[in-house]
Design a protein around this motif. Structure first.
Motif, mmCIF file in Angstrom:
data_model
loop_
_atom_site.group_PDB
_atom_site.id
_atom_site.type_symbol
_atom_site.label_atom_id
_atom_site.label_comp_id
_atom_site.label_asym_id
_atom_site.label_seq_id
_atom_site.Cartn_x
_atom_site.Cartn_y
_atom_site.Cartn_z
ATOM 1 N N MET A 1 92.235 90.096 -38.243
ATOM 2 C CA MET A 1 92.164 90.708 -39.796
ATOM 3 C C MET A 1 90.832 91.591 -39.099
ATOM 4 N N GLY A 2 90.702 92.530 -38.172
ATOM 5 C CA GLY A 2 90.393 93.714 -38.223
ATOM 6 C C GLY A 2 90.403 94.173 -36.746
ATOM 7 N N ARG A 3 89.530 95.785 -36.971
ATOM 8 C CA ARG A 3 89.163 95.869 -35.210
ATOM 9 C C ARG A 3 87.979 96.415 -35.173
ATOM 10 N N ILE A 4 87.144 95.866 -33.742
ATOM 11 C CA ILE A 4 85.984 97.015 -33.453
ATOM 12 C C ILE A 4 86.004 97.827 -33.029
ATOM 13 N N THR A 5 85.493 98.897 -33.543
ATOM 14 C CA THR A 5 85.150 100.628 -33.298
ATOM 15 C C THR A 5 84.255 101.008 -32.433
ATOM 16 N N LYS A 6 83.138 100.772 -32.872
ATOM 17 C CA LYS A 6 82.227 100.645 -32.286
ATOM 18 C C LYS A 6 80.574 100.283 -32.826
ATOM 19 N N ALA A 7 80.382 100.202 -32.184
ATOM 20 C CA ALA A 7 78.735 99.482 -31.594
ATOM 21 C C ALA A 7 77.326 99.994 -32.575
ATOM 22 N N HIS A 8 76.745 99.948 -34.066
ATOM 23 C CA HIS A 8 76.577 99.770 -34.588
ATOM 24 C C HIS A 8 74.815 99.766 -34.930
ATOM 25 N N GLY A 9 73.642 100.973 -34.436
ATOM 26 C CA GLY A 9 72.700 100.792 -34.647
ATOM 27 C C GLY A 9 71.940 99.573 -33.333
ATOM 28 N N LEU A 10 70.836 99.248 -33.239
ATOM 29 C CA LEU A 10 70.372 98.854 -31.492
ATOM 30 C C LEU A 10 70.373 96.727 -32.023
ATOM 31 N N LYS A 11 70.912 96.526 -32.492
ATOM 32 C CA LYS A 11 70.726 95.130 -33.598
ATOM 33 C C LYS A 11 71.263 94.739 -33.033
ATOM 34 N N GLY A 12 72.119 94.692 -32.260
ATOM 35 C CA GLY A 12 74.151 94.440 -31.834
ATOM 36 C C GLY A 12 75.049 94.417 -32.527
ATOM 37 N N GLY A 13 75.420 95.183 -34.422
ATOM 38 C CA GLY A 13 75.870 95.733 -35.050
ATOM 39 C C GLY A 13 77.402 96.248 -34.926
ATOM 40 N N LEU A 18 89.241 97.194 -40.839
ATOM 41 C CA LEU A 18 89.728 95.529 -42.151
ATOM 42 C C LEU A 18 91.165 95.832 -41.936
ATOM 43 N N TYR A 19 91.587 95.134 -41.663
ATOM 44 C CA TYR A 19 93.299 94.486 -42.076
ATOM 45 C C TYR A 19 93.267 93.716 -43.057
ATOM 46 N N THR A 20 91.940 92.998 -43.438
ATOM 47 C CA THR A 20 92.999 92.020 -44.533
ATOM 48 C C THR A 20 91.934 92.302 -46.373
ATOM 49 N N VAL A 32 85.059 81.933 -37.063
ATOM 50 C CA VAL A 32 85.590 81.644 -35.285
ATOM 51 C C VAL A 32 86.084 83.552 -35.215
ATOM 52 N N PHE A 33 86.669 84.188 -34.761
ATOM 53 C CA PHE A 33 87.403 85.228 -34.609
ATOM 54 C C PHE A 33 88.275 85.038 -32.752
ATOM 55 N N THR A 34 89.243 84.973 -32.741
ATOM 56 C CA THR A 34 90.132 85.350 -31.413
ATOM 57 C C THR A 34 89.969 86.585 -31.341
ATOM 58 N N LEU A 35 89.761 87.094 -29.642
ATOM 59 C CA LEU A 35 89.819 88.965 -29.408
ATOM 60 C C LEU A 35 90.915 88.759 -28.722
ATOM 61 N N GLN A 36 91.377 90.117 -29.377
ATOM 62 C CA GLN A 36 92.224 90.989 -28.677
ATOM 63 C C GLN A 36 91.952 91.901 -27.710
ATOM 64 N N VAL A 37 91.069 91.511 -26.246
ATOM 65 C CA VAL A 37 91.009 93.117 -25.109
ATOM 66 C C VAL A 37 91.825 92.726 -24.367
ATOM 67 N N GLU A 74 78.662 96.866 -27.211
ATOM 68 C CA GLU A 74 79.389 98.355 -26.544
ATOM 69 C C GLU A 74 80.781 97.724 -26.103
ATOM 70 N N THR A 75 80.234 96.496 -25.251
ATOM 71 C CA THR A 75 81.095 95.576 -24.864
ATOM 72 C C THR A 75 82.154 94.998 -25.320
ATOM 73 N N LEU A 76 82.589 95.315 -27.076
ATOM 74 C CA LEU A 76 83.267 94.826 -27.800
ATOM 75 C C LEU A 76 84.033 95.752 -28.682
ATOM 76 N N ALA A 77 83.096 96.781 -27.688
ATOM 77 C CA ALA A 77 84.409 98.121 -28.826
ATOM 78 C C ALA A 77 85.681 97.952 -28.811
ATOM 79 N N ARG A 78 86.707 98.216 -29.293
ATOM 80 C CA ARG A 78 88.595 98.518 -29.362
ATOM 81 C C ARG A 78 88.877 96.934 -29.911
ATOM 82 N N ALA A 79 88.209 95.868 -29.666
ATOM 83 C CA ALA A 79 88.485 94.660 -29.433
ATOM 84 C C ALA A 79 88.903 95.021 -30.898
ATOM 85 N N ILE A 80 90.557 93.545 -31.159
ATOM 86 C CA ILE A 80 90.705 93.446 -32.107
ATOM 87 C C ILE A 80 90.830 91.384 -32.501
#
Length: 193
Positions: A1-13, A18-20, A32-37, A74-80
Motif C-alpha cells: 500500500m505504501g512505503r514509510i519514508t521518514k519521521a515527521h514531527g515529534l509525536k510519532g508521525g 503511497l502505492y494506492t 492493519v499493515f504487514t511490514l517489509q523490513v 525513526e525505527t520504521l523509516a523505509r519500511a514497506i
C-alpha cells in the motif's frame, strides 16, 4: 500500500509514499499493515495498525498505534506497508489492477509474445512494467495507455504498442556513399604535343 519514508514531527508521525489510488479507504483507523523490513529490524515479522492519516502540505502523514514519539517513528523509516487481501478481490475500477494480478501475464506486441510481466515499479511520475524478455533481458515499459492499451486478466495477457527500439535494437540504416568513379576522380591529361 505504501512505503514509510521518514519521521515527521515529534509525536510519532511518519511520512508516506503511497502505492494506492484510494488512501482514504485503505488508511482508515484500525487498518492493519504487514511490514517489509530487514530481518535484523526490531519490526521484523510484526504488523502495525493505523490510528490516523493526515495531510500536511499535500503529503500524507500516518500515525500508528503504539508509535508516540519521533524515536519510535525513526525505527520504521523505509519500511514497506502490505495488506492481506483476497486474490480475487476486484479493484472497483475498470483500468486498475493489483500488482499480483499483473505479474506473470504474457506481454503481446502485434499478437506475438515478447515477454512476461516480472513486477510493477511504482515511481513518482508513473508506474513501470518490468518485462522479462528472452533476448533483451529486462525491459521497463511505462504503464500508460498509449503504450499499454489493453490488459486482459482473464486471457492472461497485456498488449503493448511500444516505440521502436524498446524491445529491439534500432536498425541504423545509413546509406553508404558510393566511391567516386575513376573517370570523375582523375583529371583529364593535358593534350600537349
Amino acid at each position: 500500500m505504501g512505503r514509510i519514508t521518514k519521521a515527521h514531527g515529534l509525536k510519532g508521525g511518519l511520512k508516506l509514499e503511497l502505492y494506492t489510488d484510494d488512501p482514504d479507504r485503505r488508511f482508515t483507523h484500525g487498518a492493519v499493515f504487514t511490514l517489509q523490513v530487514p530481518e535484523d529490524s526490531p519490526w521484523s515479522g510484526k504488523t502495525l495498525a493505523i490510528d490516523e492519516l493526515r495531510w500536511y502540505n499535500g503529503h500524507p502523514v500516518a500515525f500508528f498505534e503504539g508509535i508516540t514519539d519521533r524515536s519510535g517513528a525513526e525505527t520504521l523509516a523505509r519500511a514497506i506497508l502490505w495488506v492481506d487481501q483476497d486474490p480475487d478481490e476486484e479493484t472497483g475500477e475498470d483500468d486498475a489492477w493489483y500488482d499480483h494480478q499483473l505479474v506473470g501475464l504474457r506481454v503481446l506486441r502485434d499478437g506475438v509474445q515478447v515477454g512476461t510481466v516480472a513486477r510493477v515499479d511504482h515511481l513518482p511520475a508513473q508506474d513501470l512494467l518490468a518485462i522479462d524478455t528472452a533476448d533483451r533481458g529486462e525491459v521497463l515499459v511505462p504503464f500508460v495507455s498509449a503504450i499499454v492499451p489493453a490488459v486482459d486478466i482473464a486471457a492472461g495477457t497485456v498488449t503493448v504498442t511500444p516505440p521502436t527500439g524498446l524491445f529491439e535494437d534500432p536498425v541504423a540504416e545509413m546509406a553508404t556513399p558510393e566511391p567516386p568513379s575513376a573517370d570523375a576522380s582523375s583529371p583529364a591529361p593535358d593534350d600537349e604535343s
